[in-house]
Design a protein around this motif. Structure first.
Motif, short mmCIF file in Angstrom:
data_model
loop_
_atom_site.label_atom_id
_atom_site.label_comp_id
_atom_site.label_asym_id
_atom_site.label_seq_id
_atom_site.Cartn_x
_atom_site.Cartn_y
_atom_site.Cartn_z
N VAL A 96 10.70 -7.28 4.13
CA VAL A 96 9.88 -5.89 3.26
C VAL A 96 10.24 -5.69 2.51
CG1 VAL A 96 11.71 -5.84 5.59
CG2 VAL A 96 13.06 -4.72 3.22
N GLY A 97 9.24 -4.37 2.75
CA GLY A 97 9.19 -3.92 1.21
C GLY A 97 7.73 -2.83 1.38
N PRO A 98 6.84 -1.82 0.60
CA PRO A 98 6.15 -0.65 0.28
C PRO A 98 4.82 -1.76 0.34
CG PRO A 98 7.37 -1.09 -2.05
CD PRO A 98 8.19 -1.65 -1.06
N ARG A 99 3.96 -1.11 0.82
CA ARG A 99 2.02 -2.11 0.62
C ARG A 99 1.84 -2.48 -0.91
NH1 ARG A 99 -2.51 2.42 2.58
NH2 ARG A 99 -1.16 2.97 -0.01
N VAL A 154 9.10 -16.95 8.93
CA VAL A 154 8.86 -15.80 7.89
C VAL A 154 7.99 -14.51 8.56
CG1 VAL A 154 8.27 -15.31 6.24
CG2 VAL A 154 9.57 -17.73 6.28
N VAL A 155 8.30 -13.59 8.79
CA VAL A 155 7.74 -12.86 9.31
C VAL A 155 7.31 -11.28 8.26
CG1 VAL A 155 8.15 -10.16 10.84
CG2 VAL A 155 9.25 -12.51 11.50
N ALA A 156 6.03 -11.06 7.22
CA ALA A 156 5.65 -10.01 7.28
C ALA A 156 5.88 -8.89 7.78
CB ALA A 156 4.50 -10.20 6.19
N THR A 157 6.70 -8.06 7.37
CA THR A 157 6.40 -6.42 8.25
C THR A 157 5.82 -5.70 8.03
OG1 THR A 157 8.35 -5.50 7.12
CG2 THR A 157 9.18 -6.66 8.91
N GLY A 158 5.44 -3.99 7.86
CA GLY A 158 4.23 -2.84 7.77
C GLY A 158 5.85 -2.23 6.79
N GLY A 159 5.09 -1.47 5.55
CA GLY A 159 5.74 -0.89 5.10
C GLY A 159 6.67 0.41 5.84
N GLY A 160 6.44 0.18 7.17
CA GLY A 160 7.36 1.34 7.15
C GLY A 160 8.58 1.45 8.64
N ILE A 161 8.46 -0.38 8.79
CA ILE A 161 9.09 -0.50 9.88
C ILE A 161 11.02 -0.11 9.48
CG2 ILE A 161 9.88 -3.12 9.43
CD1 ILE A 161 8.36 -3.89 11.96
N ILE A 162 10.93 -0.23 8.07
CA ILE A 162 12.23 0.13 7.82
C ILE A 162 12.80 1.73 8.68
CG2 ILE A 162 12.63 -1.07 6.45
CD1 ILE A 162 11.91 2.04 5.61
N LEU A 163 11.49 2.36 8.79
CA LEU A 163 11.63 3.63 9.22
C LEU A 163 13.00 4.44 10.56
CD1 LEU A 163 8.59 5.39 7.85
CD2 LEU A 163 10.96 5.70 6.72
N THR A 164 12.51 2.84 11.76
CA THR A 164 13.09 3.09 12.83
C THR A 164 14.63 2.31 12.92
OG1 THR A 164 11.19 3.00 13.32
CG2 THR A 164 13.39 2.92 14.99
N GLU A 165 15.59 2.78 12.37
CA GLU A 165 17.21 2.65 12.56
C GLU A 165 17.34 1.45 13.51
OE1 GLU A 165 21.78 3.45 12.50
OE2 GLU A 165 20.53 4.78 13.46
N TYR A 166 16.60 1.62 14.71
CA TYR A 166 16.48 0.07 15.08
C TYR A 166 16.37 -1.33 14.76
CZ TYR A 166 15.99 -3.15 19.16
OH TYR A 166 15.99 -4.15 20.04
#
Length: 181
Positions: free
Chosen positions: A8-11, A74-86
């Protein structure tokens, strides 16, 4: 250890670049949630946002996260994936979450060097440096909340991977040590 590893992390922090190298180093599969989503929907992120708005995109992102979660991945997530608490809870409970942390200046330099990353629509409509600063200020605490580990992502990808390998080795040792207590 075969649990999924979520980056996780920003663009611009190197989730995709580091993720591919890390997956190769530990013989895991690699998947990028944004790329999976674009392939699955046959639309760019910008087109998804235009059609469904950011709220719709975030819902699609959750679907993608669940779809790609698998052992030895290994999953590279979108930068905003952490915006959702779920999503934050889901990643923490289904694998190990690593926050690739980098300062605004590094993120902006990387985004300017890789203009194809600009295919994602602006979040604020502001110039890049202002947007990156504002978004990071809003999200840093959420990245930290989601993360099991925080890694300095200012280094070259090979060094970031080496740092993660040390963390994985230490985590494996702790798990093995705990099994015999």
């Amino acid at each position: 250890m075969t649990q999924p590893l979520y980056l996780v992390g920003p663009r611009g922090c190197g989730k995709t670049t580091t993720g591919m190298a890390l997956a190769k180093a530990i013989d895991f599969q690699f998947v990028d949630t944004d790329r999976w989503l674009q392939s699955h929907l046959q639309m760019t992120v910008a087109e998804i946002v235009e059609r469904e708005g950011w709220e719709g995109f975030r819902a699609q992102e959750t679907t993608a996260l669940q779809a790609v979660t698998a052992p030895s991945t290994v999953v590279a997530t979108g930068g905003g994936i952490i915006l959702t608490e779920y999503n934050r809870h889901y990643m923490r409970s289904h694998g190990m979450v690593i926050y690739l942390n980098a300062p605004v200046s590094v993120l902006v330099n990387r985004l300017e060097e890789a203009p194809e990353e600009g295919l994602r629509p602006t979040l604020t409509g502001k110039p890049l440096t202002e947007e990156v600063q504002e978004v990071l200020e809003q999200r840093d605490a959420l990245y930290r909340e989601a993360a099991h580990y925080i890694v300095d992502a200012t280094n070259e990808p090979s060094q970031v991977v080496a740092d993660i390998l040390v963390i994985l080795s230490q985590a494996r040792s702790r798990l093995q040590g705990g099994a015999y207590c």
